[in-house]
Design a protein around this motif. Structure first.
Motif, PDB file in Angstrom:
ATOM      1  N   GLN A 261       0.829  -1.202   0.000  1.00  0.00           N
ATOM      2  CA  GLN A 261       0.000   0.000   0.000  1.00  0.00           C
ATOM      3  C   GLN A 261       0.868   1.258   0.000  1.00  0.00           C
ATOM      4  OE1 GLN A 261      -2.403  -0.596   3.471  1.00  0.00           O
ATOM      5  NE2 GLN A 261      -3.518  -2.330   2.610  1.00  0.00           N
TER       6      GLN A 261
ATOM      7  N   LYS B 137       1.297   4.220  -3.006  1.00  0.00           N
ATOM      8  CA  LYS B 137       1.199   5.645  -2.698  1.00  0.00           C
ATOM      9  C   LYS B 137       2.440   6.402  -3.147  1.00  0.00           C
ATOM     10  CE  LYS B 137       0.372   8.890   1.102  1.00  0.00           C
ATOM     11  NZ  LYS B 137       0.100   9.045   2.559  1.00  0.00           N
TER      12      LYS B 137
ATOM     13  N   SER C 264      -1.689   6.971  -6.346  1.00  0.00           N
ATOM     14  CA  SER C 264      -2.879   6.215  -5.963  1.00  0.00           C
ATOM     15  C   SER C 264      -3.290   5.382  -7.166  1.00  0.00           C
ATOM     16  CB  SER C 264      -4.028   7.141  -5.550  1.00  0.00           C
ATOM     17  OG  SER C 264      -4.503   7.871  -6.675  1.00  0.00           O
TER      18      SER C 264
END
Length: 248
Positions: free
Chosen positions: A55, A59, A64
């Motif tokens: 994750q 980022k 995103s």
């Protein structure tokens, strides 16, 4: 499985998340970065398990999933430039009044109309996707098409390639891992270049010398291959040519 195939085979939930699980690994759908579950990954003094680190990777490397997808070729997203910009502003949390000023749209009702059009597009996409899934159960004659790379620079008829065509071209023009000629039609070049791009690994940076070494064993004019790999969107590089990497 290469990352193009992985991307297009992902479910909607997997695409929203940005990564899939393959055995003991988490694999990024946006670039192919692979992290082994059970390994702890350090970052700026903090330690992360694989899923949390993935994750963080999305980022830091892609901003995103939304940013990655909205930046794809409009032939893949199906969005006009105007719709693309509106979606970005909606995603940023801008109010209709803010969007009206920023895009110099005449009235708030115009923005509401755009929102309705986008919602209608969503409904159409859902129905069409369902129709295609049902069709797969009945259409026994449909050829298997080679997936279009999400990062393709220019999408046209060259990408109308079946798996049968791909296999034929590779068998005809490759002998013992070497390319016999690059005097090919555009579609055939695309097939050949995609195969050659498998010499490079996602997430790894290569010097120009390393790129040349991998290409020269395939074809004598490795400079030509390198140029076409970049032109067709398989490889990217720093402006000064100091680093090359597989574009996913």
């Amino acid at each position: 499985m290469d990352n193009t195939e992985r991307f297009w085979n992902a479910s909607l939930e997997e695409l929203k998340r940005g990564y899939v699980y393959e055995g003991s690994h988490c694999v990024c759908l946006l670039c192919g970065e692979s992290l082994e579950k059970g390994i702890i990954y350090p970052h700026e003094g903090t330690f992360y398990e694989a899923e949390r680190y993935m994750q963080l990777h999305i980022k830091e490397e892609h901003e995103s999933v939304f940013s990655y997808l909205i930046g794809l070729n409009k032939k893949i997203t199906g969005l006009t430039e105007h719709q693309n910009r509106l979606l970005q502003l909606f995603y940023e949390g801008k109010s209709d009044a803010d969007i009206q000023r920023e895009m110099e749209i005449g009235s708030a009702s115009t923005i509401r109309n755009h929102r309705f059009t986008l919602k209608e597009k969503e409904r159409q996409a859902k129905v069409f996707l369902t129709l295609m899934e049902l069709l797969k159960e009945k259409d026994e004659h449909a050829p298997t098409f080679v997936d279009v790379p999400p990062t393709a620079v220019r999408i046209d008829d060259r990408y109308n390639i079946t798996e049968e065509e791909r296999a034929f071209v590779l068998e005809k023009y490759f002998q013992n891992g070497s390319l016999t000629t690059f005097s090919l039609k555009e579609k055939q070049k695309l097939i050949v270049l995609r195969e050659i791009a498998k010499q490079f690994h996602s997430g790894k940076r290569y010097s120009e010398k390393e790129v040349n070494e991998r290409l020269k064993v395939i074809y004598g004019d490795y400079v030509l291959l390198r140029r076409y790999l970049i032109e067709y969107g398989f490889l990217d590089r720093q402006a000064d040519g100091s680093e090359y990497w597989l574009k996913q």
